[in-house]
Design a protein around this motif. Structure first.
Motif, short mmCIF file in Angstrom:
data_model
loop_
_atom_site.label_atom_id
_atom_site.label_comp_id
_atom_site.label_asym_id
_atom_site.label_seq_id
_atom_site.Cartn_x
_atom_site.Cartn_y
_atom_site.Cartn_z
N ILE A 1 -4.79 -6.00 -1.27
CA ILE A 1 -4.43 -5.15 -2.82
C ILE A 1 -3.25 -5.51 -3.23
O ILE A 1 -2.90 -6.00 -4.32
N ARG A 2 -2.05 -5.44 -2.07
CA ARG A 2 -0.72 -5.62 -2.42
C ARG A 2 -0.68 -7.13 -3.32
O ARG A 2 0.06 -7.33 -4.13
N GLU A 3 -1.33 -7.98 -2.52
CA GLU A 3 -1.26 -9.46 -2.96
C GLU A 3 -1.94 -9.63 -4.39
O GLU A 3 -1.37 -10.38 -5.13
N SER A 4 -2.87 -8.88 -4.57
CA SER A 4 -3.61 -8.96 -5.93
C SER A 4 -2.82 -8.32 -7.16
O SER A 4 -2.98 -8.73 -8.26
N ILE A 5 -1.99 -7.52 -6.85
CA ILE A 5 -1.40 -6.79 -7.79
C ILE A 5 0.23 -6.91 -7.91
O ILE A 5 1.06 -6.16 -8.47
N LYS A 6 0.89 -7.92 -7.24
CA LYS A 6 2.23 -7.88 -6.95
C LYS A 6 2.95 -7.75 -8.44
O LYS A 6 4.39 -7.68 -8.38
N LYS A 7 2.45 -8.70 -9.37
CA LYS A 7 3.15 -8.79 -10.77
C LYS A 7 3.32 -7.48 -11.45
O LYS A 7 4.17 -7.47 -12.44
N TYR A 8 2.68 -6.44 -11.04
CA TYR A 8 2.99 -5.05 -11.64
C TYR A 8 4.16 -4.22 -11.08
O TYR A 8 3.93 -4.18 -9.73
N ASP A 9 4.88 -3.53 -11.82
CA ASP A 9 6.12 -2.85 -10.97
C ASP A 9 5.93 -1.41 -11.04
O ASP A 9 6.59 -0.65 -10.61
N ASN A 10 4.87 -1.01 -11.54
CA ASN A 10 4.56 0.54 -11.73
C ASN A 10 3.41 0.87 -10.63
O ASN A 10 2.81 1.95 -10.91
N ILE A 11 3.04 0.15 -9.90
CA ILE A 11 1.87 0.30 -8.82
C ILE A 11 2.43 0.46 -7.58
O ILE A 11 3.03 -0.47 -7.03
N GLU A 12 1.89 1.33 -6.88
CA GLU A 12 2.15 1.57 -5.56
C GLU A 12 0.75 1.69 -4.62
O GLU A 12 -0.37 1.85 -5.23
N VAL A 13 0.74 1.00 -3.39
CA VAL A 13 -0.64 1.05 -2.63
C VAL A 13 -0.27 1.64 -1.24
O VAL A 13 0.60 1.53 -0.77
N GLU A 14 -1.32 2.55 -0.99
CA GLU A 14 -1.12 3.43 0.12
C GLU A 14 -2.54 3.75 0.54
O GLU A 14 -3.49 3.70 -0.03
N SER A 15 -2.50 4.21 1.78
CA SER A 15 -3.64 4.62 2.48
C SER A 15 -3.63 6.34 2.45
O SER A 15 -2.45 6.97 2.52
N PHE A 16 -4.74 6.91 2.55
CA PHE A 16 -4.73 8.38 2.88
C PHE A 16 -5.66 8.61 3.50
O PHE A 16 -6.93 7.94 3.88
N GLU A 17 -5.66 9.92 4.17
CA GLU A 17 -6.88 10.66 5.05
C GLU A 17 -7.20 11.96 4.45
O GLU A 17 -6.16 12.69 3.92
N GLY A 18 -8.17 12.60 4.63
CA GLY A 18 -8.51 13.82 4.31
C GLY A 18 -8.76 14.12 3.14
O GLY A 18 -9.42 12.93 2.31
N LEU A 19 -8.78 14.97 2.25
CA LEU A 19 -9.34 15.43 1.08
C LEU A 19 -8.59 14.75 -0.10
O LEU A 19 -6.97 14.79 0.06
N LEU A 20 -8.95 14.19 -0.85
CA LEU A 20 -8.14 13.46 -2.13
C LEU A 20 -7.19 14.33 -3.07
O LEU A 20 -6.34 13.98 -3.36
N VAL A 21 -7.79 15.80 -3.22
CA VAL A 21 -7.09 16.63 -3.83
C VAL A 21 -5.81 16.80 -3.28
O VAL A 21 -4.74 17.22 -3.73
N ASP A 22 -5.87 17.13 -1.82
CA ASP A 22 -4.60 17.38 -1.17
C ASP A 22 -3.57 16.23 -1.18
O ASP A 22 -2.46 16.55 -1.20
N TYR A 23 -4.30 15.03 -0.98
CA TYR A 23 -3.38 13.71 -1.19
C TYR A 23 -2.65 13.83 -2.56
O TYR A 23 -1.54 13.55 -2.72
N ALA A 24 -3.57 14.07 -3.58
CA ALA A 24 -2.99 13.93 -4.98
C ALA A 24 -1.95 15.20 -5.04
O ALA A 24 -0.95 14.82 -5.55
#
Ligand code: ADP
Length: 162
Positions: free
Chosen positions: A54-77
């Protein structure tokens, strides 16, 4: 600051995902592409490999971060201060599941909203599973994924064939 999260498996990232990411990055001040580290789901690529592609595909954008998460999406949000979840919709078949997830998430966290972006018509048929199937038979995947991802897919299937 409007922080949006685009969650998914991205196993691997396709041009369909990239199209959604590009469009969402214009709506969000900050877009977090979040790879679900789901132990139940058998994936071809490890979370680290998916993050890297993903990082390789979006490297030209400066307002995008790429992360992994576990558990509930709402908790992560919540932990990221994000109130908007982005999802892509391809066909009616996506709708029922997405509606259920969006409503569940709102029950769990009433401040969260899910925003659906309709697929670009030219990618409406495209899914990571179909790409994996075609790649496993050494078919041409150049219309589905970036050259970088195509190489990684070839590597996976070559390794399995040894
Ligand atoms: P999940 O396992 O959570 O469905 P995916 O990686 O398959 O994760 O997809 C993540 C998101 O991207 C989902 O909202 C999915 O509908 C969307 N998506 C996947 N492929 C496409 C495509 N070709 N066009 C638009 N949206 C897509």
């Amino acid at each position: 600051m409007k922080i949006c999260i685009y969650p998914g498996s991205f196993d691997p990232i396709t041009y369909g995902h990239i199209d959604i990411i590009e469009r969402a990055s214009k709506i969000a001040d900050k877009l977090i592409v979040a790879v679900l580290n789901n132990f139940d789901k058998s994936s071809l690529f490890t979370v680290e490999e998916r993050l890297e592609m993903i990082r390789e595909s979006i490297k030209k954008y400066d307002n995008i971060e790429v992360e992994s998460f576990e558990g509930l999406l709402v908790d992560y949000a919540k932990s990221k201060g994000a109130r908007i979840i982005i999802r892509g919709l391809r066909a009616v078949t996506d709708f029922e599941y997405e509606l259920q997830m969006a409503q569940t998430n709102r029950e769990l966290y009433s401040d969260i909203d899910t925003m659906f972006l309709l697929t670009n018509l030219k990618y409406s048929y495209l899914s990571s599973s179909v790409v994996k199937q075609v790649a496993s038979y050494e078919g041409d995947i150049s219309k589905f994924v970036t050259p970088y991802v195509a190489e990684k897919l070839k590597g996976k299937f070559n390794r399995y064939n040894v």
